[in-house]
Design a protein around this motif. Structure first.
Motif, PDB file in Angstrom:
ATOM      1  N   GLU A  15     -50.132   0.159 -11.835  1.00 43.02           N
ATOM      2  CA  GLU A  15     -50.713   1.485 -11.653  1.00 43.02           C
ATOM      3  C   GLU A  15     -52.052   1.606 -12.373  1.00 43.02           C
ATOM      4  OE1 GLU A  15     -51.867   5.441 -12.675  1.00 43.02           O
ATOM      5  OE2 GLU A  15     -50.989   4.060 -14.130  1.00 43.02           O
ATOM      6  N   ALA A  16     -52.119   1.125 -13.619  1.00 34.33           N
ATOM      7  CA  ALA A  16     -53.360   1.220 -14.387  1.00 34.33           C
ATOM      8  C   ALA A  16     -54.454   0.341 -13.782  1.00 34.33           C
ATOM      9  CB  ALA A  16     -53.100   0.820 -15.841  1.00 34.33           C
ATOM     10  N   ALA A  17     -54.096  -0.869 -13.388  1.00 35.67           N
ATOM     11  CA  ALA A  17     -55.088  -1.781 -12.805  1.00 35.67           C
ATOM     12  C   ALA A  17     -55.618  -1.235 -11.478  1.00 35.67           C
ATOM     13  CB  ALA A  17     -54.468  -3.162 -12.604  1.00 35.67           C
ATOM     14  N   ALA A  18     -54.728  -0.651 -10.681  1.00 39.33           N
ATOM     15  CA  ALA A  18     -55.148  -0.119  -9.385  1.00 39.33           C
ATOM     16  C   ALA A  18     -55.987   1.144  -9.553  1.00 39.33           C
ATOM     17  CB  ALA A  18     -53.915   0.174  -8.533  1.00 39.33           C
ATOM     18  N   ARG A  19     -55.657   1.939 -10.540  1.00 37.88           N
ATOM     19  CA  ARG A  19     -56.415   3.179 -10.764  1.00 37.88           C
ATOM     20  C   ARG A  19     -57.817   2.877 -11.266  1.00 37.88           C
ATOM     21  NH1 ARG A  19     -55.645   5.676 -15.460  1.00 37.88           N
ATOM     22  NH2 ARG A  19     -53.499   4.891 -15.541  1.00 37.88           N
ATOM     23  N   HIS A  20     -57.943   1.914 -12.184  1.00 38.97           N
ATOM     24  CA  HIS A  20     -59.252   1.585 -12.749  1.00 38.97           C
ATOM     25  C   HIS A  20     -60.024   0.590 -11.885  1.00 38.97           C
ATOM     26  CE1 HIS A  20     -58.771   3.674 -16.562  1.00 38.97           C
ATOM     27  NE2 HIS A  20     -57.576   3.139 -16.706  1.00 38.97           N
ATOM     28  N   LEU A  21     -59.295  -0.205 -11.095  1.00 42.88           N
ATOM     29  CA  LEU A  21     -59.894  -1.352 -10.390  1.00 42.88           C
ATOM     30  C   LEU A  21     -60.714  -2.197 -11.360  1.00 42.88           C
ATOM     31  CD1 LEU A  21     -60.923   0.193  -6.951  1.00 42.88           C
ATOM     32  CD2 LEU A  21     -58.957  -1.286  -7.469  1.00 42.88           C
ATOM     33  N   ASN A  22     -60.126  -2.376 -12.536  1.00 36.10           N
ATOM     34  CA  ASN A  22     -60.779  -3.147 -13.591  1.00 36.10           C
ATOM     35  C   ASN A  22     -59.706  -3.547 -14.602  1.00 36.10           C
ATOM     36  OD1 ASN A  22     -62.122  -3.412 -16.351  1.00 36.10           O
ATOM     37  ND2 ASN A  22     -63.909  -3.338 -15.007  1.00 36.10           N
ATOM     38  N   THR A  59     -65.679  -8.055  -9.248  1.00 35.61           N
ATOM     39  CA  THR A  59     -64.909  -6.874  -8.879  1.00 35.61           C
ATOM     40  C   THR A  59     -63.510  -7.257  -8.410  1.00 35.61           C
ATOM     41  OG1 THR A  59     -65.656  -6.916  -6.577  1.00 35.61           O
ATOM     42  CG2 THR A  59     -66.995  -5.660  -8.162  1.00 35.61           C
ATOM     43  N   ILE A  60     -62.622  -6.261  -8.385  1.00 37.05           N
ATOM     44  CA  ILE A  60     -61.323  -6.414  -7.741  1.00 37.05           C
ATOM     45  C   ILE A  60     -61.142  -5.225  -6.805  1.00 37.05           C
ATOM     46  CG2 ILE A  60     -60.271  -7.692  -9.643  1.00 37.05           C
ATOM     47  CD1 ILE A  60     -58.817  -5.094 -10.430  1.00 37.05           C
ATOM     48  N   ARG A  61     -60.403  -5.452  -5.722  1.00 36.71           N
ATOM     49  CA  ARG A  61     -60.119  -4.392  -4.760  1.00 36.71           C
ATOM     50  C   ARG A  61     -58.664  -4.489  -4.356  1.00 36.71           C
ATOM     51  NH1 ARG A  61     -64.235  -4.606   0.137  1.00 36.71           N
ATOM     52  NH2 ARG A  61     -62.966  -2.777   0.687  1.00 36.71           N
ATOM     53  N   LEU A  62     -58.064  -3.338  -4.097  1.00 35.02           N
ATOM     54  CA  LEU A  62     -56.691  -3.321  -3.616  1.00 35.02           C
ATOM     55  C   LEU A  62     -56.635  -3.798  -2.171  1.00 35.02           C
ATOM     56  CD1 LEU A  62     -55.312   0.069  -4.977  1.00 35.02           C
ATOM     57  CD2 LEU A  62     -54.278  -2.161  -5.400  1.00 35.02           C
ATOM     58  N   THR A  63     -55.645  -4.607  -1.884  1.00 42.91           N
ATOM     59  CA  THR A  63     -55.366  -4.930  -0.485  1.00 42.91           C
ATOM     60  C   THR A  63     -54.615  -3.750   0.137  1.00 42.91           C
ATOM     61  OG1 THR A  63     -53.229  -5.938  -0.990  1.00 42.91           O
ATOM     62  CG2 THR A  63     -55.177  -7.377  -1.069  1.00 42.91           C
ATOM     63  N   GLU A  64     -54.404  -3.825   1.440  1.00 40.08           N
ATOM     64  CA  GLU A  64     -53.640  -2.762   2.099  1.00 40.08           C
ATOM     65  C   GLU A  64     -52.230  -2.694   1.541  1.00 40.08           C
ATOM     66  OE1 GLU A  64     -52.555  -1.358   6.688  1.00 40.08           O
ATOM     67  OE2 GLU A  64     -53.947  -3.016   6.297  1.00 40.08           O
ATOM     68  N   ALA A  65     -51.619  -3.860   1.326  1.00 39.51           N
ATOM     69  CA  ALA A  65     -50.270  -3.891   0.744  1.00 39.51           C
ATOM     70  C   ALA A  65     -50.297  -3.396  -0.695  1.00 39.51           C
ATOM     71  CB  ALA A  65     -49.712  -5.313   0.801  1.00 39.51           C
ATOM     72  N   GLY A  66     -51.357  -3.728  -1.438  1.00 40.08           N
ATOM     73  CA  GLY A  66     -51.480  -3.260  -2.816  1.00 40.08           C
ATOM     74  C   GLY A  66     -51.575  -1.754  -2.892  1.00 40.08           C
ATOM     75  N   THR A  67     -52.281  -1.148  -1.930  1.00 38.42           N
ATOM     76  CA  THR A  67     -52.401   0.308  -1.902  1.00 38.42           C
ATOM     77  C   THR A  67     -51.035   0.963  -1.695  1.00 38.42           C
ATOM     78  OG1 THR A  67     -54.652   0.190  -1.033  1.00 38.42           O
ATOM     79  CG2 THR A  67     -53.461   2.260  -0.703  1.00 38.42           C
ATOM     80  N   VAL A  68     -50.227   0.370  -0.807  1.00 33.04           N
ATOM     81  CA  VAL A  68     -48.880   0.908  -0.566  1.00 33.04           C
ATOM     82  C   VAL A  68     -48.057   0.872  -1.851  1.00 33.04           C
ATOM     83  CG1 VAL A  68     -46.699   0.500   0.632  1.00 33.04           C
ATOM     84  CG2 VAL A  68     -48.861   0.348   1.890  1.00 33.04           C
ATOM     85  N   LEU A  69     -48.099  -0.247  -2.570  1.00 33.19           N
ATOM     86  CA  LEU A  69     -47.315  -0.375  -3.800  1.00 33.19           C
ATOM     87  C   LEU A  69     -47.884   0.488  -4.927  1.00 33.19           C
ATOM     88  CD1 LEU A  69     -46.320  -4.149  -3.920  1.00 33.19           C
ATOM     89  CD2 LEU A  69     -44.884  -2.175  -3.450  1.00 33.19           C
ATOM     90  N   PHE A  70     -49.200   0.636  -4.976  1.00 32.80           N
ATOM     91  CA  PHE A  70     -49.815   1.508  -5.980  1.00 32.80           C
ATOM     92  C   PHE A  70     -49.320   2.947  -5.802  1.00 32.80           C
ATOM     93  CE2 PHE A  70     -53.698   4.290  -6.668  1.00 32.80           C
ATOM     94  CZ  PHE A  70     -53.445   4.491  -8.014  1.00 32.80           C
ATOM     95  N   GLU A  71     -49.345   3.453  -4.582  1.00 33.35           N
ATOM     96  CA  GLU A  71     -48.893   4.824  -4.328  1.00 33.35           C
ATOM     97  C   GLU A  71     -47.412   4.979  -4.629  1.00 33.35           C
ATOM     98  OE1 GLU A  71     -50.071   5.407  -0.312  1.00 33.35           O
ATOM     99  OE2 GLU A  71     -52.196   5.787  -0.814  1.00 33.35           O
ATOM    100  N   ALA A  72     -46.624   3.949  -4.301  1.00 29.43           N
ATOM    101  CA  ALA A  72     -45.195   4.001  -4.614  1.00 29.43           C
ATOM    102  C   ALA A  72     -44.958   3.953  -6.113  1.00 29.43           C
ATOM    103  CB  ALA A  72     -44.470   2.844  -3.927  1.00 29.43           C
ATOM    104  N   SER A  73     -45.793   3.194  -6.828  1.00 25.29           N
ATOM    105  CA  SER A  73     -45.662   3.112  -8.285  1.00 25.29           C
ATOM    106  C   SER A  73     -45.933   4.470  -8.924  1.00 25.29           C
ATOM    107  CB  SER A  73     -46.642   2.075  -8.844  1.00 25.29           C
ATOM    108  OG  SER A  73     -46.333   0.788  -8.378  1.00 25.29           O
ATOM    109  N   LEU A  74     -46.949   5.180  -8.426  1.00 26.92           N
ATOM    110  CA  LEU A  74     -47.234   6.524  -8.930  1.00 26.92           C
ATOM    111  C   LEU A  74     -46.018   7.426  -8.789  1.00 26.92           C
ATOM    112  CD1 LEU A  74     -50.828   7.175  -7.512  1.00 26.92           C
ATOM    113  CD2 LEU A  74     -50.219   6.857  -9.904  1.00 26.92           C
ATOM    114  N   ASP A  75     -45.412   7.408  -7.602  1.00 31.44           N
ATOM    115  CA  ASP A  75     -44.241   8.260  -7.360  1.00 31.44           C
ATOM    116  C   ASP A  75     -43.067   7.846  -8.235  1.00 31.44           C
ATOM    117  OD1 ASP A  75     -45.655   9.659  -5.451  1.00 31.44           O
ATOM    118  OD2 ASP A  75     -44.872   8.505  -3.761  1.00 31.44           O
TER     119      ASP A  75
END
Length: 316
Positions: A15-22, A59-75
């Motif tokens: 969650e932290a890595a995806a939110r910061h993208l860093n 840089t780092i960027r979320l993949t499409e699958a990473g975005t799905v898991l990031f949103e699920a992690s938030l919930d």
């Protein structure tokens, strides 16, 4: 067959890595090293067989699958935090009341009076969460709060405590040892302290606004000191280093006990929609502990505030 899922620690890292993208900023937040964050992300990817981030040299960027898991992690993390908060409240007993409030209100107002509550309600134990951060009653282990704001919050009961009137204050020593303060223009010869605060188009009164109200339109604010909190501005006045603009309710005891004086009567009101409010969840409105604290603090607020006699250079 049950699927092996990442644990909560791994989810927090994701969650932290995806939110910061860093990874470096995520590591700073989590108290880890960037290498540790990168290693944990790689473990999750290997465990699930999914690429979560695309990486370049910078840089780092979320993949499409990473975005799905990031949103699920938030919930998932939010749901767990809320469940933990409810469980803590269930297990710590009915005698304990946890109050969240900011440091200024705690030190300048509540702590001077709280022994009276304990005297009248010996069966209720108070614990304090003293912070400028706004707590979430669903997520954090607190029952009731005192906060400055509009008092309009969904699902929250709010009781207005008192209006905020901003007045000039200083140490008695400053009046006896510094340049005299017989009229507002004499303030030009002193260091002046105030805070900067603005929200929803409302500005906390500052020295330029006070001078304008005093009929002075050529004020040069280059000698003012701006503090991040009212407590620091008041402390500068207590130390004899400045004349500060302060909330009357927060310095009433310092005035009545002679640690501060009010060189001029002029005060400015903060916009009426903003004030200190006692707040708690509507679902807790019938909680006997909250009712007892609410009734006590509203009684204290409605007691007349001390109104010290104006003291100026000529009167000392």
């Amino acid at each position: 067959m049950a699927r092996l899922l990442p644990g909560t620690r791994a989810l927090r890292t994701l969650e932290a890595a995806a939110r910061h993208l860093n990874f470096t900023r995520a590591a700073d937040e989590l108290g880890l090293t960037p290498a540790a964050v990168s290693h944990q992300i790689k473990e999750i990817e290997d465990q699930l067989g999914i690429v979560l981030f695309t990486r370049t040299s910078r840089t780092i960027r979320l993949t499409e699958a990473g975005t799905v898991l990031f949103e699920a992690s938030l919930d998932a993390l939010d749901l767990l935090n809320r469940a933990v908060s409810r469980a803590q409240k269930m297990t710590r007993g009915l005698a304990l009341l946890k109050i969240t409030l900011d440091p200024q209100f705690a030190t300048k107002w509540l702590m001077r009076r709280v022994d009276d509550f304990r005297k009248h309600q010996p069966g209720i134990e108070l614990r304090f969460d003293i912070t400028y951060e706004v707590r979430d009653f669903d997520r954090d282990d607190v029952d009731i709060g005192i906060r400055f704001g509009t008092g309009k919050y969904p699902g929250i009961v709010s009781h207005r405590l008192f209006d905020n009137i901003i007045i000039p204050v200083c140490s008695p020593a400053l009046l006896t040892s510094g340049p005299p303060l017989r009229e507002p223009r004499d303030l030009f010869r002193h260091t002046l302290a105030h805070i900067v605060w603005a929200r929803q188009g409302v500005t906390w009164p500052n020295w330029r606004m006070w001078m304008a109200a005093a009929g002075i339109d050529d004020f040069d604010d280059s000698r003012t000191i701006v503090f991040g909190s009212s407590s620091d501005a008041v402390q500068a006045a207590l130390d004899g280093n400045a004349v500060a603009l302060a909330d009357f309710a927060m310095v009433a005891n310092d005035l009545s006990e002679g640690r501060l004086v009010r060189p001029f009567e002029l005060g400015l009101k903060v916009a009426a929609e903003f004030a200190y409010f006692l707040v708690y969840p509507a679902a807790s409105a019938n909680d006997a502990r909250i009712i007892a604290f609410k009734d006590w603090i509203l009684g204290e607020v409605h007691n007349p505030q001390p109104d010290p006699t104006r003291r100026t250079w000529d009167e000392l």
